[in-house]
Write a protein that holds these residues in place. Structure first.
Motif, PDB file in Angstrom:
ATOM      1  N   VAL A 178      20.769  28.707  54.801  1.00  0.00           N
ATOM      2  CA  VAL A 178      20.918  29.742  55.832  1.00  0.00           C
ATOM      3  C   VAL A 178      19.861  30.834  55.663  1.00  0.00           C
ATOM      4  CG1 VAL A 178      22.430  31.572  56.674  1.00  0.00           C
ATOM      5  CG2 VAL A 178      23.365  29.304  56.220  1.00  0.00           C
ATOM      6  N   LEU A 179      19.630  31.253  54.414  1.00  0.00           N
ATOM      7  CA  LEU A 179      18.587  32.257  54.167  1.00  0.00           C
ATOM      8  C   LEU A 179      17.213  31.743  54.576  1.00  0.00           C
ATOM      9  CD1 LEU A 179      19.668  33.706  50.699  1.00  0.00           C
ATOM     10  CD2 LEU A 179      19.787  34.841  52.921  1.00  0.00           C
ATOM     11  N   LEU A 180      16.946  30.466  54.286  1.00  0.00           N
ATOM     12  CA  LEU A 180      15.651  29.894  54.663  1.00  0.00           C
ATOM     13  C   LEU A 180      15.493  29.842  56.178  1.00  0.00           C
ATOM     14  CD1 LEU A 180      13.007  28.528  53.887  1.00  0.00           C
ATOM     15  CD2 LEU A 180      14.240  26.348  53.813  1.00  0.00           C
ATOM     16  N   LEU A 181      16.549  29.431  56.879  1.00  0.00           N
ATOM     17  CA  LEU A 181      16.475  29.388  58.342  1.00  0.00           C
ATOM     18  C   LEU A 181      16.270  30.789  58.922  1.00  0.00           C
ATOM     19  CD1 LEU A 181      19.255  26.779  59.198  1.00  0.00           C
ATOM     20  CD2 LEU A 181      16.785  26.464  59.307  1.00  0.00           C
ATOM     21  N   MET A 182      16.953  31.790  58.367  1.00  0.00           N
ATOM     22  CA  MET A 182      16.777  33.158  58.841  1.00  0.00           C
ATOM     23  C   MET A 182      15.349  33.634  58.612  1.00  0.00           C
ATOM     24  SD  MET A 182      20.370  34.923  57.645  1.00  0.00           S
ATOM     25  CE  MET A 182      19.799  36.532  58.201  1.00  0.00           C
ATOM     26  N   GLU A 183      14.788  33.292  57.450  1.00  0.00           N
ATOM     27  CA  GLU A 183      13.414  33.704  57.164  1.00  0.00           C
ATOM     28  C   GLU A 183      12.424  32.994  58.090  1.00  0.00           C
ATOM     29  OE1 GLU A 183      10.022  35.405  55.601  1.00  0.00           O
ATOM     30  OE2 GLU A 183      12.129  36.003  55.572  1.00  0.00           O
ATOM     31  N   LEU A 184      12.656  31.697  58.338  1.00  0.00           N
ATOM     32  CA  LEU A 184      11.772  30.978  59.254  1.00  0.00           C
ATOM     33  C   LEU A 184      11.862  31.545  60.658  1.00  0.00           C
ATOM     34  CD1 LEU A 184      12.343  27.291  58.085  1.00  0.00           C
ATOM     35  CD2 LEU A 184      10.368  28.749  57.640  1.00  0.00           C
ATOM     36  N   PHE A 185      13.082  31.899  61.070  1.00  0.00           N
ATOM     37  CA  PHE A 185      13.242  32.513  62.399  1.00  0.00           C
ATOM     38  C   PHE A 185      12.530  33.862  62.464  1.00  0.00           C
ATOM     39  CE2 PHE A 185      15.643  35.396  65.190  1.00  0.00           C
ATOM     40  CZ  PHE A 185      15.492  34.727  66.392  1.00  0.00           C
ATOM     41  N   LEU A 186      12.683  34.668  61.409  1.00  0.00           N
ATOM     42  CA  LEU A 186      12.023  35.979  61.379  1.00  0.00           C
ATOM     43  C   LEU A 186      10.507  35.820  61.393  1.00  0.00           C
ATOM     44  CD1 LEU A 186      12.185  39.051  61.120  1.00  0.00           C
ATOM     45  CD2 LEU A 186      12.334  38.763  58.640  1.00  0.00           C
ATOM     46  N   LEU A 187       9.996  34.880  60.608  1.00  0.00           N
ATOM     47  CA  LEU A 187       8.548  34.648  60.605  1.00  0.00           C
ATOM     48  C   LEU A 187       8.072  34.160  61.970  1.00  0.00           C
ATOM     49  CD1 LEU A 187       7.860  32.974  57.138  1.00  0.00           C
ATOM     50  CD2 LEU A 187       7.130  35.225  57.904  1.00  0.00           C
ATOM     51  N   GLY A 188       8.869  33.290  62.596  1.00  0.00           N
ATOM     52  CA  GLY A 188       8.497  32.820  63.926  1.00  0.00           C
ATOM     53  C   GLY A 188       8.415  33.948  64.925  1.00  0.00           C
ATOM     54  N   VAL A 189       9.408  34.866  64.879  1.00  0.00           N
ATOM     55  CA  VAL A 189       9.400  36.008  65.802  1.00  0.00           C
ATOM     56  C   VAL A 189       8.202  36.908  65.520  1.00  0.00           C
ATOM     57  CG1 VAL A 189      10.647  38.090  66.472  1.00  0.00           C
ATOM     58  CG2 VAL A 189      11.883  35.952  66.197  1.00  0.00           C
ATOM     59  N   LEU A 190       7.943  37.179  64.238  1.00  0.00           N
ATOM     60  CA  LEU A 190       6.818  38.059  63.881  1.00  0.00           C
ATOM     61  C   LEU A 190       5.482  37.439  64.281  1.00  0.00           C
ATOM     62  CD1 LEU A 190       7.968  39.363  60.384  1.00  0.00           C
ATOM     63  CD2 LEU A 190       7.976  40.609  62.549  1.00  0.00           C
ATOM     64  N   ILE A 191       5.333  36.138  64.054  1.00  0.00           N
ATOM     65  CA  ILE A 191       4.077  35.475  64.436  1.00  0.00           C
ATOM     66  C   ILE A 191       3.926  35.439  65.953  1.00  0.00           C
ATOM     67  CG2 ILE A 191       2.853  33.260  64.404  1.00  0.00           C
ATOM     68  CD1 ILE A 191       4.047  32.781  61.624  1.00  0.00           C
ATOM     69  N   TYR A 192       5.037  35.208  66.653  1.00  0.00           N
ATOM     70  CA  TYR A 192       4.984  35.233  68.123  1.00  0.00           C
ATOM     71  C   TYR A 192       4.563  36.597  68.629  1.00  0.00           C
ATOM     72  CZ  TYR A 192       6.581  34.913  72.965  1.00  0.00           C
ATOM     73  OH  TYR A 192       6.645  34.944  74.334  1.00  0.00           O
ATOM     74  N   LEU A 193       5.156  37.658  68.055  1.00  0.00           N
ATOM     75  CA  LEU A 193       4.781  39.011  68.458  1.00  0.00           C
ATOM     76  C   LEU A 193       3.324  39.307  68.118  1.00  0.00           C
ATOM     77  CD1 LEU A 193       7.962  41.020  67.361  1.00  0.00           C
ATOM     78  CD2 LEU A 193       7.308  40.348  69.670  1.00  0.00           C
ATOM     79  N   LYS A 194       2.870  38.764  67.007  1.00  0.00           N
ATOM     80  CA  LYS A 194       1.476  39.006  66.613  1.00  0.00           C
ATOM     81  C   LYS A 194       0.514  38.409  67.622  1.00  0.00           C
ATOM     82  CE  LYS A 194      -1.833  38.067  62.899  1.00  0.00           C
ATOM     83  NZ  LYS A 194      -2.023  37.448  61.559  1.00  0.00           N
ATOM     84  N   HIS A 195       0.767  37.166  68.046  1.00  0.00           N
ATOM     85  CA  HIS A 195      -0.168  36.479  68.939  1.00  0.00           C
ATOM     86  C   HIS A 195      -0.025  36.927  70.392  1.00  0.00           C
ATOM     87  CE1 HIS A 195      -1.910  33.675  66.053  1.00  0.00           C
ATOM     88  NE2 HIS A 195      -0.705  33.517  65.531  1.00  0.00           N
ATOM     89  N   HIS A 196       1.158  37.346  70.808  1.00  0.00           N
ATOM     90  CA  HIS A 196       1.381  37.655  72.219  1.00  0.00           C
ATOM     91  C   HIS A 196       1.445  39.154  72.513  1.00  0.00           C
ATOM     92  CE1 HIS A 196       2.688  33.447  72.003  1.00  0.00           C
ATOM     93  NE2 HIS A 196       2.422  33.383  73.290  1.00  0.00           N
TER      94      HIS A 196
END
Length: 473
Positions: A178-196
Motif C-alpha cells: 500500500v505504501l509503495l502504491l501511494m508513493e507511485l501514485f504521488l510520483l505520478g501526480v508530481l511528474i504529471y504536474l511537472k510536464h503539464h
C-alpha cells in the motif's frame, strides 16, 4: 525547476522513511505477538491441571483404582485433552500426549517428529505423589528432566503444535504494498504536474519577461497543453496586437513629424513676408498711404495663412489618435449582462460598492460584443476612479427602436462648463482628484459606439453621473 526536483526527491525519502518505520513497527509487534503461544500453552496446562485434580479427587475414594502411572493415567490425560476446545486458541493448534511408559518405537518417533507445517514444543508432565499437582516445567525451554525433585515422577510428555508468523508476513507485505502504491501514485501526480504545468509555466517566464522589456519579435510556440493552450494562444494574440500597435504608433509618429516639418516649412514663407513688411514699415520706406495699406493687407493675409497652418497642426494632433476596428457580428444582451456580473460583481464587492442590475429582455443585437465590453470597462473604471463607490446601477429601457442601457454611479458630477467636453480626447474634468488617466476613455467609447451605429451620452444628476449606451434594435 530545481526546487521541484528536490520535491520529487523528498517524496522518495519520505516513502523510504515510512517503509522502514512500518517494517520496524511490524517487527516489534510480531516479536511481541510471537510470545503469545506460550500464554496459550500455560492456559492449556492450567486447564489440564484443574481437570486432573478433579479426576483424582473423584478416584481417591475408589479402592479398586490401581496406584501408579500406567495406562490408566495415560487414558485420563488423553481423554481430558479431547475435552479441551482448541478453537479457543489462536496459535496452538493441537496437543499430543505421550505416556512415559509407552515403549512403542513408532509412536515415540511420530511424537518427536511433529508436523512439517507447524512448529512444536515438548513439555514434560510430572506427577507429585503427595499432592497430585502437574508441573509445567518446559522440556523445550531448557529445563532438563533431571531437574524434577525427588518427590516428582515423570508421567509423560505433552507436545504443543503451533503456527505463527505467516499472517504477520502477509500483513507486512500488504502494508508495504500500500505504501509503495501511494508513493507511485504521488510520483505520478508530481511528474504529471511537472510536464503539464511546471515546465510550460517555466518556459513562459522568459516570454513574459521579453514582453515586459518590449521585445515583440518572434512567435509564441503553439502548445497543445490543455491547461496553457488557450493562455499561450492569447499571449500570441497579445504579442501580435502589441506589434501592430507599435508599428501603427511608429507610422503615426513619422507622419506627424513629416507633417510638422512640412507645415513648419510652409509657415516660414508667410512669416518671412510679415517680417519683411514689418521692417519696411518700420523704416518708413513706403511714402504713400496706399502703399502702407497694401503692406498692412499683406501682413494680415500672411498671418491668416499662419493661423491656418497652426489649425492643421492642432487638428492633426487630435485626429486618428487610436485605430479602432469593429467586427460586426451578433450577440445576445444576456451575454453582456452575464459578463458584467461575473467581472465587476466581485470588484464591486471588494470595494463594498452595491451593484444593481435591472430587468431586461434578452434581445439579439448586431455589433462587436468584445468592443461593447470595452465600453463598459471604461464606464466602470471611471465610476471607480471618479465616483464615491457607494452604488452603481444598470437599468434597461427601450426608446425609438433603440435599446438604452443606463449606467449610473454615485459621486460628484463634472461641472456644467466641462460637460460639453466630456467625450473630447485628452480632456479630464475637475473631479479627477489626482487620479491617473489620459482622458481617452470616453473618447474611445464614443468612437466604438459610432462605428457600431450606436451612441453614448451622459447626464449629470444630483448625486452622481449617468452614461447611456444606445444600441439600435
Amino acid at each position: 525547476m530545481k526546487n521541484y526536483n528536490k520535491l520529487l526527491f523528498l517524496s522518495l525519502v519520505f516513502y523510504a522513511v515510512m517503509a522502514v518505520s512500518a517494517a520496524v513497527v511490524l517487527k516489534a509487534q510480531r516479536d511481541e505477538k510471537g510470545k503469545f503461544y506460550r500464554v496459550e500453552i500455560n492456559r492449556i496446562l492450567a486447564e489440564l491441571e484443574n481437570s486432573m485434580d478433579t479426576a483424582e479427587n473423584k478416584m481417591s475414594g475408589n479402592a479398586n483404582i490401581e496406584e501408579g502411572f500406567g495406562d490408566t493415567k495415560m487414558t485420563e490425560v488423553s481423554e481430558i485433552l479431547k475435552v479441551i476446545n482448541m478453537r479457543e486458541y489462536q496459535e496452538v493448534r493441537s496437543v499430543t500426549y505421550l505416556s512415559a511408559q509407552d515403549t512403542d518405537k513408532a509412536a515415540v518417533t511420530d511424537f518427536y517428529s511433529g508436523t512439517d507445517d507447524m512448529q512444536s514444543i515438548i513439555y514434560p508432565l510430572y506427577q507429585n505423589n503427595s499432592s497430585g499437582i502437574l508441573s509445567d516445567a518446559g522440556f523445550g525451554e531448557g529445563t532438563p528432566l533431571s531437574s524434577a525433585s525427588g518427590g516428582e515422577q515423570i508421567m509423560g510428555y505433552l507436545r504443543f503444535d503451533y503456527q505463527r508468523a505467516a499472517p504477520d508476513r502477509q500483513y507486512f507485505i500488504l502494508i508495504e504494498g500500500v505504501l509503495l502504491l501511494m508513493e507511485l501514485f504521488l510520483l505520478g501526480v508530481l511528474i504529471y504536474l511537472k510536464h503539464h504545468l511546471i515546465q510550460p509555466f517555466h518556459r513562459m517566464q522568459d516570454m513574459t519577461y521579453e514582453l515586459a522589456k518590449g521585445n515583440l519579435q518572434g512567435d509564441v510556440k503553439a502548445d497543445r497543453n490543455k491547461y496553457f493552450g488557450k493562455f499561450l494562444w492569447g499571449l500570441s494574440e497579445l504579442k501580435d496586437a502589441l506589434r501592430v500597435s507599435r508599428k501603427r504608433e511608429l507610422e503615426l509618429q513619422r507622419e506627424k513629424k513629416l507633417l510638422l516639418l512640412s507645415l513648419s516649412h510652409d509657415i516660414k514663407t508667410p512669416l518671412s513676408m510679415i517680417k519683411l513688411y514689418a521692417k519696411v514699415l518700420e523704416d518708413d520706406i513706403y511714402q504713400t498711404v496706399d502703399e502702407r495699406r497694401s503692406a498692412y493687407r499683406q501682413i494680415g493675409e500672411k498671418a491668416a495663412q499662419i493661423e491656418n497652418f497652426v489649425g492643421e497642426i492642432v487638428r492633426a494632433s487630435r485626429e486618428d489618435i487610436i485605430q479602432i476596428e469593429v467586427v460586426k457580428g451578433e450577440f445576445y444582451l444576456r451575454e453582456l449582462v452575464r459578463w458584467v456580473e461575473a467581472v465587476y460583481g466581485e470588484k464591486c464587492a471588494l470595494r463594498k460598492c452595491v451593484l444593481t442590475v435591472g430587468t431586461y429582455q434578452n434581445r439579439i443585437f448586431q455589433g462587436d460584443l468584445n468592443r461593447l465590453m470595452e465600453v463598459f470597462e471604461n464606464l466602470f473604471e471611471n465610476a471607480f476612479k471618479y465616483g464615491d463607490c457607494r452604488e452603481i446601477q444598470i437599468s434597461f429601457y427601450e426608446e425609438d427602436y433603440c435599446q438604452l442601457i443606463r449606467v449610473f454611479n454615485t459621486g460628484e458630477p463634472v461641472a456644467e462648463k466641462e460637460f460639453v467636453h466630456l467625450f473630447d480626447s485628452f480632456f479630464r474634468g475637475g473631479n479627477t482628484r489626482g487620479q491617473q488617466g489620459n482622458g481617452l476613455g470616453l473618447y474611445i467609447c464614443r468612437e466604438i459606439m459610432h462605428k457600431m451605429d450606436g451612441e453614448i451620452f451622459a447626464t449629470c444628476e444630483d448625486d452622481g453621473m449617468a452614461f447611456v449606451v444606445v444600441l439600435p434594435l
